[in-house]
Design an enzyme around this catalytic site. Structure first.
Site, mmCIF file in Angstrom:
data_model
loop_
_atom_site.group_PDB
_atom_site.id
_atom_site.type_symbol
_atom_site.label_atom_id
_atom_site.label_comp_id
_atom_site.label_asym_id
_atom_site.label_seq_id
_atom_site.Cartn_x
_atom_site.Cartn_y
_atom_site.Cartn_z
ATOM 1 N N SER A 111 -13.489 -27.532 38.604
ATOM 2 C CA SER A 111 -14.155 -28.571 38.401
ATOM 3 C C SER A 111 -14.407 -29.312 39.415
ATOM 4 O O SER A 111 -13.210 -29.787 39.892
ATOM 5 C CB SER A 111 -13.434 -28.965 36.936
ATOM 6 O OG SER A 111 -13.983 -30.055 36.650
ATOM 7 N N LYS A 152 -18.073 -25.515 38.698
ATOM 8 C CA LYS A 152 -18.258 -26.435 37.519
ATOM 9 C C LYS A 152 -18.575 -27.847 38.181
ATOM 10 O O LYS A 152 -17.451 -28.314 38.587
ATOM 11 C CB LYS A 152 -17.387 -26.569 36.236
ATOM 12 C CG LYS A 152 -17.446 -27.723 35.562
ATOM 13 C CD LYS A 152 -16.608 -27.504 34.401
ATOM 14 C CE LYS A 152 -15.863 -28.696 33.747
ATOM 15 N NZ LYS A 152 -15.107 -28.649 32.769
ATOM 16 N N LEU A 153 -19.805 -28.358 38.091
ATOM 17 C CA LEU A 153 -20.029 -29.566 38.682
ATOM 18 C C LEU A 153 -20.112 -30.813 37.600
ATOM 19 O O LEU A 153 -20.630 -30.497 36.588
ATOM 20 C CB LEU A 153 -21.636 -29.934 39.089
ATOM 21 C CG LEU A 153 -21.730 -28.737 40.635
ATOM 22 C CD1 LEU A 153 -23.181 -28.930 40.910
ATOM 23 C CD2 LEU A 153 -20.715 -29.071 41.523
ATOM 24 N N LYS A 154 -19.293 -31.883 37.704
ATOM 25 C CA LYS A 154 -19.534 -32.810 36.766
ATOM 26 C C LYS A 154 -20.826 -33.828 36.774
ATOM 27 O O LYS A 154 -21.164 -33.874 38.070
ATOM 28 C CB LYS A 154 -18.358 -33.940 36.782
ATOM 29 C CG LYS A 154 -17.033 -33.335 36.650
ATOM 30 C CD LYS A 154 -16.818 -33.111 35.190
ATOM 31 C CE LYS A 154 -15.469 -32.872 34.706
ATOM 32 N NZ LYS A 154 -15.240 -32.899 33.130
ATOM 33 N N ASP A 189 -20.665 -29.979 33.646
ATOM 34 C CA ASP A 189 -20.164 -30.795 32.410
ATOM 35 C C ASP A 189 -20.615 -32.304 32.531
ATOM 36 O O ASP A 189 -20.181 -32.916 33.683
ATOM 37 C CB ASP A 189 -18.493 -30.655 32.662
ATOM 38 C CG ASP A 189 -17.816 -30.985 31.440
ATOM 39 O OD1 ASP A 189 -18.159 -31.881 30.600
ATOM 40 O OD2 ASP A 189 -16.647 -30.965 31.708
ATOM 41 N N ASN A 211 -19.406 -34.568 29.675
ATOM 42 C CA ASN A 211 -18.472 -35.463 29.316
ATOM 43 C C ASN A 211 -19.114 -36.425 28.365
ATOM 44 O O ASN A 211 -18.839 -37.694 28.449
ATOM 45 C CB ASN A 211 -17.638 -35.909 30.097
ATOM 46 C CG ASN A 211 -16.494 -35.050 30.465
ATOM 47 O OD1 ASN A 211 -16.647 -34.601 31.723
ATOM 48 N ND2 ASN A 211 -15.682 -34.464 29.666
ATOM 49 N N GLU A 244 -22.119 -28.133 29.626
ATOM 50 C CA GLU A 244 -20.860 -28.573 28.756
ATOM 51 C C GLU A 244 -20.939 -29.888 28.152
ATOM 52 O O GLU A 244 -21.165 -31.059 28.760
ATOM 53 C CB GLU A 244 -19.615 -28.260 29.446
ATOM 54 C CG GLU A 244 -18.288 -28.478 28.737
ATOM 55 C CD GLU A 244 -17.002 -28.351 29.729
ATOM 56 O OE1 GLU A 244 -17.241 -27.736 30.900
ATOM 57 O OE2 GLU A 244 -15.935 -28.958 29.368
ATOM 58 N N ASP A 304 -17.024 -28.970 24.366
ATOM 59 C CA ASP A 304 -15.546 -29.222 24.824
ATOM 60 C C ASP A 304 -14.942 -30.073 23.877
ATOM 61 O O ASP A 304 -14.476 -29.755 22.895
ATOM 62 C CB ASP A 304 -15.581 -29.527 26.149
ATOM 63 C CG ASP A 304 -14.395 -30.068 26.550
ATOM 64 O OD1 ASP A 304 -13.167 -30.208 25.920
ATOM 65 O OD2 ASP A 304 -14.154 -30.361 27.998
ATOM 66 N N LYS A 352 -9.485 -25.752 24.937
ATOM 67 C CA LYS A 352 -8.396 -26.527 25.623
ATOM 68 C C LYS A 352 -7.136 -26.618 24.568
ATOM 69 O O LYS A 352 -7.537 -27.248 23.471
ATOM 70 C CB LYS A 352 -8.824 -27.803 26.045
ATOM 71 C CG LYS A 352 -9.694 -27.878 27.206
ATOM 72 C CD LYS A 352 -9.841 -29.508 27.289
ATOM 73 C CE LYS A 352 -11.057 -29.600 28.729
ATOM 74 N NZ LYS A 352 -11.361 -30.711 28.970
ATOM 75 N N GLY A 382 -9.317 -27.281 31.206
ATOM 76 C CA GLY A 382 -8.358 -27.834 31.750
ATOM 77 C C GLY A 382 -8.143 -29.446 31.575
ATOM 78 O O GLY A 382 -9.202 -30.074 31.480
#
Ligand code: OSB
Ligand code: MG
Length: 368
Positions: free
Chosen positions: A136, A162-164, A189, A191, A214, A239, A263, A291
Site C-alpha cells: 500500500s 495499491k495507491l492511496k 484506495d 478511504n 477500495e 473495506d 481485516k 493491513g
C-alpha cells in the site's frame, strides 16, 4: 482455559517514511498490545489494530484501552471456562468496538493454540505455505516522488501495487504509475474520500485497468456504493464498511461490492474473518487480506489468514521492512514477492521483550 495474568501496554514504532492517506499522515505507529497468561503459564499476545485517532474507524487506542479494561476484561474474567470461540458471544452485549474485542479473542486464541501445540494457519484452515504480497503506497508529495517510491517496491519484488487516492490526487498520479508499469496489478484506495456525485470522476479510472477501487465513499453509504458500481466498470471493494459477517452479506446482496477486503480487527477477530471468507467463497467473491500497519504479531496472524483458499488476490501483507526499520518480532522477509506462512504454534511469532520494553510508553498489569 483460565486467565491468570493480563498486561496491557502501548508502544510507539517510528515508520520508515510518513504514510499519508485521505484521513491524515502517520509518522509513527502507536499500538496497543495485550499479553495474556493462562493458569498453566502459557502466554498469548495480540495487538489492537485501532489507530491513535478515530479517523479510519470510530475506534482509537485510548478508547480501546478504556473499553477493554472497563468492560471487556471483567466480562471475560467472570466466565466459568474460556476459549477463543466463546469471546464474541460473551462480549456481544457491548455494542461496536470490533477492534477492541478482536484484541482479546486473538490473545486468547494464541495462548489456546500454543496450549494445543497447533499453528493458527492450521486452525484457520490455510492451504498455502506462502502468500503473494502487495504493498500500500501513501499519497506522495509529488509525482516524481511517487514514481520513485513505487520503483523501490517493484524492485523489492511486490507483485501488486495499491495507491492511496483522494480528490486532487487520483487520475493523474494513477495514470503516471500505469504508464510507467503497463502490466503491474494495480488498485486504488480512497478511504471514504469521495461523494455520491463523484461517479463521473471515478469512472475515469476505468481506463487504467485497475483490479479494484477500495472504499471510495463513506462507510455507511452502501446505497451510494451500489449506485457507483453501476457507473464505473472497475470493481468496487469495500473495506471500512465491512464490520461483520452481516455487513458483508448486506453489501453483497445490495451489489455495493464485488470484492472484499478482510481485516480481522475491523470485523471483531479471526473467527468472524473466516466466516466472511467462507461467505465469499460460496458467493464466488474474491477476497484479500487488508493491513493496519501491523507489527510482527498482527502481521503473523494476517499472513496465516491470507493462506486460506478464498484469498485469491494479493493482500496488504507486506514485509516488516515496508513500515519498520526494526519489528518487534523476527521480521517478515519477502522472497520473490512471497511471505512464508508461519508454521510455529500459535501465531508463530513472539515479541523481542527487550526491544518491546524500549519502545513501551505505558504498561499496566490487570489485577485478577
Ligand atoms: O485502508 O487499507 C487501509 C493503513 C491504515 C489504515 C487503513 C488502511 C491502511 C493501509 C495500509 O492501506 C495497509 C498495510 O498495513 O499495509
Ligand atoms: Mg483500505
Amino acid at each position: 482455559m483460565k486467565i491468570a495474568e493480563l498486561e496491557l501496554r502501548t508502544i510507539n514504532l517510528p515508520l520508515v517514511r510518513p504514510f499519508r492517506t485521505s484521513f491524515g499522515t502517520q509518522n509513527a505507529r502507536e499500538v496497543l498490545m495485550l499479553k495474556l497468561t493462562t493458569s498453566d503459564g502459557i502466554i498469548g499476545w495480540s495487538e489492537c489494530v485501532a489507530l491513535s485517532e478515530p479517523v479510519y474507524s470510530p475506534e482509537y487506542v485510548a478508547g480501546a484501552l478504556d473499553l477493554i479494561k472497563r468492560f471487556l476484561i471483567p466480562t471475560l474474567l467472570a466466565a466459568e471456562e474460556l476459549r477463543a470461540e466463546f469471546v464474541a458471544p460473551l462480549l456481544e452485549g457491548f455494542l461496536g468496538s470490533p477492534m477492541a474485542k478482536a484484541t482479546l479473542e486473538t490473545a486468547l486464541l494464541d495462548a489456546q493454540l500454543r496450549t494445543e501445540h497447533r499453528s493458527l494457519a492450521d486452525y484457520l484452515g490455510a492451504n498455502k505455505t506462502k502468500i503473494l504480497c502487495g504493498v500500500s503506497v501513501g499519497i506522495a508529495p509529488s509525482i516524481p516522488q511517487l514514481i520513485e517510491e513505487v520503483s523501490g517496491y517493484i524492485a523489492d519484488g511486490y507483485k501488486r501495487i495499491k495507491l492511496k487516492i483522494e480528490p486532487g490526487w487520483d487520475i493523474i498520479p494513477v495514470g503516471e504509475v500505469r504508464r510507467t508499469w503497463p502490466d503491474i496489478p494495480l488498485q486504488v484506495d480512497a478511504n471514504q474520500a469521495y461523494h455520491r456525485g463523484d461517479g463521473d470522476l471515478l469512472a475515469q479510472l476505468d481506463q487504467f485497468e485497475l483490479l479494484l477501487i477500495e472504499q471510495p465513499l463513506n462507510e455507511h453509504d452502501i446505497l451510494g456504493h451500489a449506485q457507483l458500481a453501476q457507473k464505473v466498470r472497475t470493481p468496487i471493494c469495500l473495506d471500512e464498511s465491512i464490520t461483520s459477517l452481516h455487513a458483508a452479506e448486506d453489501a453483497l446482496a445490495l451489489k455495493a461490492t464485488t470484492v472484499i477486503n478482510i481485516k480481522p480487527g475491523r470485523v471483531g477477530g479471526y473467527l468472524e474473518a473466516v466466516k466472511i471468507h467462507n461467505l465469499c467463497v460460496n458467493e464466488g467473491i474474491p477476497v484479500w487480506c487488508g493491513g493496519m500497519l501491523e507489527t510482527g504479531i498482527g502481521r503473523a496472524a494476517n499472513v496465516a489468514l491470507a493462506a486460506l483458499p478464498g484469498f485469491t488476490l494479493p493482500g496488504d501483507t507486506s514485509a516488516s521492512s515496508r513500515f519498520y526499520h526494526q519489528d518487534i518480532t523476527d521480521p517478515f522477509v519477502m522472497k520473490d514477492g512471497y511471505l512464508d506462512v508461519p508454521q510455529g504454534i500459535g501465531v508463530g511469532r513472539v515479541p523481542d521483550l527487550e526491544f518491546l520494553e524500549s519502545i513501551t510508553s505505558y504498561k499496566e498489569k490487570i489485577e485478577i
